[in-house]
Design a protein around this motif. Structure first.
Motif, PDB file in Angstrom:
ATOM      1  N   HIS A   1      -2.473   0.440  -0.442  1.00 46.78           N
ATOM      2  CA  HIS A   1      -3.558   1.798   0.117  1.00 46.78           C
ATOM      3  C   HIS A   1      -3.404   2.583  -1.762  1.00 46.78           C
ATOM      4  N   HIS A   2      -2.588   2.328  -2.010  1.00 49.72           N
ATOM      5  CA  HIS A   2      -2.655   2.813  -3.795  1.00 49.72           C
ATOM      6  C   HIS A   2      -4.351   3.007  -3.871  1.00 49.72           C
ATOM      7  N   ASP A   3      -4.979   1.379  -4.115  1.00 48.09           N
ATOM      8  CA  ASP A   3      -5.692   1.497  -4.773  1.00 48.09           C
ATOM      9  C   ASP A   3      -6.979   1.849  -4.084  1.00 48.09           C
ATOM     10  N   ARG A   4      -6.966   2.016  -2.575  1.00 51.89           N
ATOM     11  CA  ARG A   4      -8.503   2.257  -1.720  1.00 51.89           C
ATOM     12  C   ARG A   4      -8.139   3.985  -1.561  1.00 51.89           C
TER      13      ARG A   4
ATOM     14  N   VAL B   1     -22.990   1.246  -1.699  1.00 55.65           N
ATOM     15  CA  VAL B   1     -23.413  -0.319  -1.683  1.00 55.65           C
ATOM     16  C   VAL B   1     -22.461  -0.626  -2.347  1.00 55.65           C
ATOM     17  N   LEU B   2     -22.397  -0.709  -3.223  1.00 53.92           N
ATOM     18  CA  LEU B   2     -21.294  -1.059  -4.775  1.00 53.92           C
ATOM     19  C   LEU B   2     -19.537  -0.509  -4.049  1.00 53.92           C
ATOM     20  N   ALA B   3     -19.801   0.503  -3.685  1.00 59.31           N
ATOM     21  CA  ALA B   3     -18.086   1.494  -3.053  1.00 59.31           C
ATOM     22  C   ALA B   3     -17.790   0.052  -1.755  1.00 59.31           C
ATOM     23  N   ASN B   4     -18.872   0.220  -0.752  1.00 59.10           N
ATOM     24  CA  ASN B   4     -18.090  -0.022   0.726  1.00 59.10           C
ATOM     25  C   ASN B   4     -18.091  -2.054   0.612  1.00 59.10           C
ATOM     26  N   SER B   5     -18.605  -2.213  -0.831  1.00 59.46           N
ATOM     27  CA  SER B   5     -18.854  -3.684  -1.368  1.00 59.46           C
ATOM     28  C   SER B   5     -17.321  -3.922  -1.728  1.00 59.46           C
ATOM     29  N   TYR B   6     -16.861  -2.906  -2.744  1.00 59.41           N
ATOM     30  CA  TYR B   6     -14.557  -3.095  -3.422  1.00 59.41           C
ATOM     31  C   TYR B   6     -13.901  -2.340  -2.363  1.00 59.41           C
ATOM     32  N   PHE B   7     -14.672  -1.963  -1.388  1.00 57.96           N
ATOM     33  CA  PHE B   7     -13.656  -1.577  -0.122  1.00 57.96           C
ATOM     34  C   PHE B   7     -12.888  -2.654   0.686  1.00 57.96           C
ATOM     35  N   GLY B   8     -14.247  -3.684   0.935  1.00 58.44           N
ATOM     36  CA  GLY B   8     -14.081  -4.470   1.331  1.00 58.44           C
ATOM     37  C   GLY B   8     -13.001  -5.396   1.009  1.00 58.44           C
ATOM     38  N   LEU B   9     -13.589  -5.710  -0.632  1.00 58.90           N
ATOM     39  CA  LEU B   9     -12.566  -6.660  -1.102  1.00 58.90           C
ATOM     40  C   LEU B   9     -10.911  -6.355  -1.413  1.00 58.90           C
ATOM     41  N   LEU B  10     -11.001  -4.652  -1.407  1.00 58.57           N
ATOM     42  CA  LEU B  10      -9.167  -4.562  -1.629  1.00 58.57           C
ATOM     43  C   LEU B  10      -8.426  -4.202  -0.119  1.00 58.57           C
ATOM     44  N   ARG B  11      -9.360  -4.136   1.059  1.00 56.31           N
ATOM     45  CA  ARG B  11      -9.095  -3.969   1.878  1.00 56.31           C
ATOM     46  C   ARG B  11      -8.100  -5.899   2.932  1.00 56.31           C
ATOM     47  N   GLN B  12      -8.837  -6.972   1.569  1.00 59.08           N
ATOM     48  CA  GLN B  12      -7.849  -8.341   1.972  1.00 59.08           C
ATOM     49  C   GLN B  12      -6.508  -8.178   1.939  1.00 59.08           C
TER      50      GLN B  12
ATOM     51  N   THR C   1     -11.394   3.172   4.134  1.00 62.85           N
ATOM     52  CA  THR C   1     -12.011   1.797   4.361  1.00 62.85           C
ATOM     53  C   THR C   1     -13.445   2.082   4.298  1.00 62.85           C
ATOM     54  N   LYS C   2     -14.104   2.766   4.378  1.00 66.68           N
ATOM     55  CA  LYS C   2     -15.305   2.921   3.962  1.00 66.68           C
ATOM     56  C   LYS C   2     -16.265   3.991   3.241  1.00 66.68           C
ATOM     57  N   THR C   3     -17.069   4.025   2.749  1.00 64.66           N
ATOM     58  CA  THR C   3     -17.591   5.469   2.434  1.00 64.66           C
ATOM     59  C   THR C   3     -19.359   5.619   3.024  1.00 64.66           C
ATOM     60  N   PHE C   4     -19.601   6.937   3.017  1.00 69.82           N
ATOM     61  CA  PHE C   4     -20.797   6.960   3.870  1.00 69.82           C
ATOM     62  C   PHE C   4     -22.143   7.295   2.774  1.00 69.82           C
ATOM     63  N   ARG C   5     -23.336   7.771   3.355  1.00 70.41           N
ATOM     64  CA  ARG C   5     -24.363   8.526   2.774  1.00 70.41           C
ATOM     65  C   ARG C   5     -24.121   9.707   2.132  1.00 70.41           C
TER      66      ARG C   5
ATOM     67  N   ASP D   1     -15.496  12.222  -6.126  1.00 70.02           N
ATOM     68  CA  ASP D   1     -16.593  12.883  -7.155  1.00 70.02           C
ATOM     69  C   ASP D   1     -17.724  12.425  -7.281  1.00 70.02           C
ATOM     70  N   ARG D   2     -18.673  10.939  -6.478  1.00 70.19           N
ATOM     71  CA  ARG D   2     -19.667  11.146  -6.843  1.00 70.19           C
ATOM     72  C   ARG D   2     -20.278  11.611  -5.771  1.00 70.19           C
ATOM     73  N   GLY D   3     -20.515  12.285  -4.865  1.00 70.53           N
ATOM     74  CA  GLY D   3     -20.185  13.365  -4.309  1.00 70.53           C
ATOM     75  C   GLY D   3     -20.289  12.112  -2.287  1.00 70.53           C
ATOM     76  N   HIS D   4     -20.085  11.383  -1.937  1.00 74.47           N
ATOM     77  CA  HIS D   4     -19.811  10.055  -1.305  1.00 74.47           C
ATOM     78  C   HIS D   4     -18.669  10.990   0.163  1.00 74.47           C
ATOM     79  N   ALA D   5     -18.630  11.398   1.325  1.00 74.28           N
ATOM     80  CA  ALA D   5     -17.198  11.123   2.017  1.00 74.28           C
ATOM     81  C   ALA D   5     -16.383   9.912   2.073  1.00 74.28           C
ATOM     82  N   VAL D   6     -15.869   9.494   2.037  1.00 74.58           N
ATOM     83  CA  VAL D   6     -14.532   8.595   2.372  1.00 74.58           C
ATOM     84  C   VAL D   6     -14.200   8.521   4.104  1.00 74.58           C
ATOM     85  N   SER D   7     -13.927   7.401   4.574  1.00 80.01           N
ATOM     86  CA  SER D   7     -13.711   7.296   6.159  1.00 80.01           C
ATOM     87  C   SER D   7     -11.401   7.685   6.214  1.00 80.01           C
ATOM     88  N   HIS D   8     -11.430   8.213   7.289  1.00 80.98           N
ATOM     89  CA  HIS D   8      -9.925   8.496   6.712  1.00 80.98           C
ATOM     90  C   HIS D   8      -8.789   7.642   6.501  1.00 80.98           C
TER      91      HIS D   8
END
Length: 449
Positions: free
Chosen positions: A419-422, A403-414, A441-445, A431-438
């Protein structure tokens, strides 16, 4: 136009059923005017009780916290006045639906929903009868981005705030300038950042000409608002006695008379004394954390907006809550505007500029506003915000990372130049064991896509 009546049902918060609506007679529609359908509102209302019809009082009392009377209460209607000519039960239901949208799982919201129809009916009767008084507030301290005292009204009172805003808000917002942002539908931080960027591009002819900006901030704004001045501003556009009385009840309620202090009590010492509502006289200050306070703040500072546009003659001006900014080619013009505002605010509204946060410099150096930095040909998220996001994601419990990571992705996408920040945030998430979209813009469980 026919009006939809509602068969409200008591919910289990985790099991929502679809709202059922039935067409009813035109009687209340003729009294209250057109009512927007609720089918496009998110969420639903559930029940295990039969609906309480208009005019029916139940014998069971509402269970809620102890309340105290405010310094000013709603006027008791006269014998020849019919509250239902101005206020309908339908409006209260719509206010409830608006209120629960982001508060449904709070303790006070669940308590209210346990006997939903009865509580709504009792609240309606209190409002119509003139006996409504705000209840106990919750006070706590937040530390990000800086220590601040927050006051949260009881869920029952939040419904009243939405009721008041739904009725009087549009008439005020129609007269607000287009550059007044915050707490207005469609005018959040992204709107403010995009509008400022377009203004900078306009005055610099797409960064080909020099220009300067004057950025100002009001000192201790919310605790400096004079309620007596605000009351006069509200009275200019609220002609209905009942609604004006309700506005006064909300405005002059002092949450310090009846509140519950939550969280770490030692954090109170971190809030500077001059920023605490506790230390202000009764006629000063609005509680941070209520919809009513946010709306009242916009009404209060609309006086500044109108002066900036129509007296000072600013072509390029924008405000977000108590932060506002002028753009001009001439530093002399900006200094003259600063002198005007610096004299006008204390004399008219009783608030003052914060000299430590008054900035005058070329726009080419970058304009930091609403969490984004606008520089030639780029708009990026403030560096401190991006770093804080990565730190929080790295330290968050495993259950909160998604939840936290997707919230920050949403904020950065504005921000277009993010791109560098994302990419940096994506590395922390991997590093926390989650996948990220190509597209970053979002992470997965759990690391699986």
């Amino acid at each position: 136009m026919t009006e939809r009546s509602f068969n409200l049902v008591v919910p289990l918060a985790h099991e929502a059923t679809a709202m059922r609506t039935t067409e009813t007679t035109r009687r209340r529609a003729e009294r209250s005017g057109a009512v927007s359908p609720l089918s496009d509102r998110p969420g639903d209302v559930d029940s295990t009780m039969d609906a309480v019809g208009p005019g029916i009082r139940t014998s069971t009392t509402v269970t809620r916290t102890t309340t105290t009377r405010t310094t000013r209460s709603a006027r008791v209607p006269s014998a020849d006045w019919n509250a239902q000519d101005d206020f309908t039960f339908t409006e209260l239901v719509e206010a409830y639906l608006d209120c629960r949208r982001t508060k449904r799982n709070s303790a006070s919201a669940l308590t209210f929903e346990a006997n939903l129809e009865r509580n709504l009916r009792h609240l309606y009767d209190d409002l119509v009868g003139g006996s409504y008084a705000p209840g106990r507030s919750i006070c706590f301290v937040v530390t990000r981005p800086k220590p601040r005292e927050v006051w949260a009204a009881d869920f029952r009172d939040r419904i009243v705030h939405h009721l008041l805003y739904n009725r009087i808000g549009p008439r005020f917002e129609r007269s607000f300038i287009a550059d007044s942002c915050a707490c207005i539908v469609g005018r959040g931080t992204l709107y403010a950042a995009q509008r400022l960027e377009s203004k900078i591009r306009s005055i610099t002819q797409n960064w080909s000409r020099p220009a300067h900006y004057l950025k100002c901030d009001l000192a201790n704004f919310f605790v400096s608002i004079d309620k007596t001045i605000l009351r006069e501003l509200l009275a200019r556009k609220i002609s209905e006695p009942w609604w004006m009385a309700l506005a006064e009840t909300v405005l002059f309620h002092d949450p310090r008379e009846n509140f519950d202090l939550r969280g770490d009590r030692s954090l109170i010492a971190m809030v500077p004394p001059h920023k605490r509502l506790m230390n202000q006289p009764a006629h000063l200050g609005l509680p941070i954390g209520n919809l009513s306070s946010q709306f009242f703040a916009n009404v209060y500072l609309d006086v500044l907006d109108q002066r900036a546009k129509h007296v000072i003659g600013a072509r390029h001006y924008i405000r977000y809550v108590d932060d506002f900014l002028f753009l001009h080619e001439s530093t002399d013009w900006l200094n003259a505007a600063l002198r005007d505002v610096d004299a006008f605010l204390p004399a008219t509204l009783g608030v003052r500029l914060n000299p430590r946060k008054t900035i005058l410099q070329p726009v080419s150096r970058g304009v930091d506003f609403v969490g984004q930095v606008i520089k030639p040909w780029s708009r990026s998220t403030r560096r401190r915000t991006a770093n804080e996001g990565m730190r929080r994601v790295a330290a968050a419990p495993d259950t909160d990372v998604y939840v936290l990571a997707n919230s920050y992705f949403g904020l950065l996408r504005q921000a277009p130049s993010s791109h560098h920040d994302r990419a940096q945030l994506a590395n922390v998430i991997r590093d926390r064991g989650h996948a990220v979209s190509h597209a970053l813009t979002k992470t997965f469980r759990g690391g699986s896509i």
